[in-house]
Design a protein around this motif. Structure first.
Motif, PDB file in Angstrom:
ATOM      1  N   ARG A   6       1.524   9.737   5.602  1.00  0.00           N
ATOM      2  CA  ARG A   6       2.720  10.156   4.846  1.00  0.00           C
ATOM      3  C   ARG A   6       2.354  10.823   3.542  1.00  0.00           C
ATOM      4  O   ARG A   6       3.216  11.339   2.855  1.00  0.00           O
ATOM      5  CB  ARG A   6       3.608   8.939   4.527  1.00  0.00           C
ATOM      6  N   GLU A   7       1.077  10.725   3.167  1.00  0.00           N
ATOM      7  CA  GLU A   7       0.646  11.251   1.862  1.00  0.00           C
ATOM      8  C   GLU A   7       0.554  12.768   1.886  1.00  0.00           C
ATOM      9  O   GLU A   7       0.143  13.383   2.804  1.00  0.00           O
ATOM     10  CB  GLU A   7      -0.704  10.676   1.467  1.00  0.00           C
TER      11      GLU A   7
ATOM     12  N   ASP B 241       1.440   3.727   4.739  1.00  0.00           N
ATOM     13  CA  ASP B 241       1.593   5.022   4.076  1.00  0.00           C
ATOM     14  C   ASP B 241       0.612   6.073   4.574  1.00  0.00           C
ATOM     15  O   ASP B 241       0.720   7.240   4.205  1.00  0.00           O
ATOM     16  CB  ASP B 241       1.458   4.873   2.567  1.00  0.00           C
TER      17      ASP B 241
END
Length: 141
Positions: A140-141, A137
């Motif tokens: 992607r934050e 992740d």
């Protein structure tokens, strides 16, 4: 503030097969930050390379059927005690690991099947109130 990172993500050869999980996005994310690399499996004395470990009915077992649960949980407890004196901004952990998996772990059949869940170290960090990020992740934050 420090960032706790699964050591394998930084290129340390501590993965079960003797390799690493170097992740360029994670390396970029932590650039310029103080980093605390960690590998709970090595802390537990598992060595590298080692027989793969999965969570089987709530118990950490290796593929040969050896119960490694006590050693792994003691290593996580030791890591949590060490972290209690640190100011941690967040933890970036290796996906799917029986210790560090954040969103998914292998199902315990050693067949590569994934199930929702967290590894024991990721779970301990979450329960202690740390922000825990799956390596997949990052960015992607």
């Amino acid at each position: 503030m420090k960032v706790l990172v699964s050591a394998c993500l930084l290129g340390e050869n501590c993965k079960y097969n003797g390799g690493n999980n170097y992740n360029g996005a994670v390396a970029e994310f932590v650039r310029g930050k103080e980093i605390l690399p960690i590998c709970p499996e090595l802390m537990a004395g598992m060595g590298c390379p080692r027989t793969p470990i999965e969570i089987v009915d709530g118990v950490l077992m290796d593929r040969d059927g050896k119960n490694v649960d006590t050693a792994m949980r003691e290593a996580v407890e030791m890591a949590m005690k060490q972290l209690s004196s640190e100011e941690i901004q967040c933890a970036v952990l290796q996906s799917r690991s029986p210790t560090c998996g954040v969103n998914q772990v292998y199902d315990g059949s050693f067949s590569g099947k994934l199930i929702p869940g967290a590894g024991i170290f990721a779970q301990a960090l979450k329960e202690a109130g740390y922000r825990v990020i799956d390596a997949e992740d990052v960015g992607r934050e």
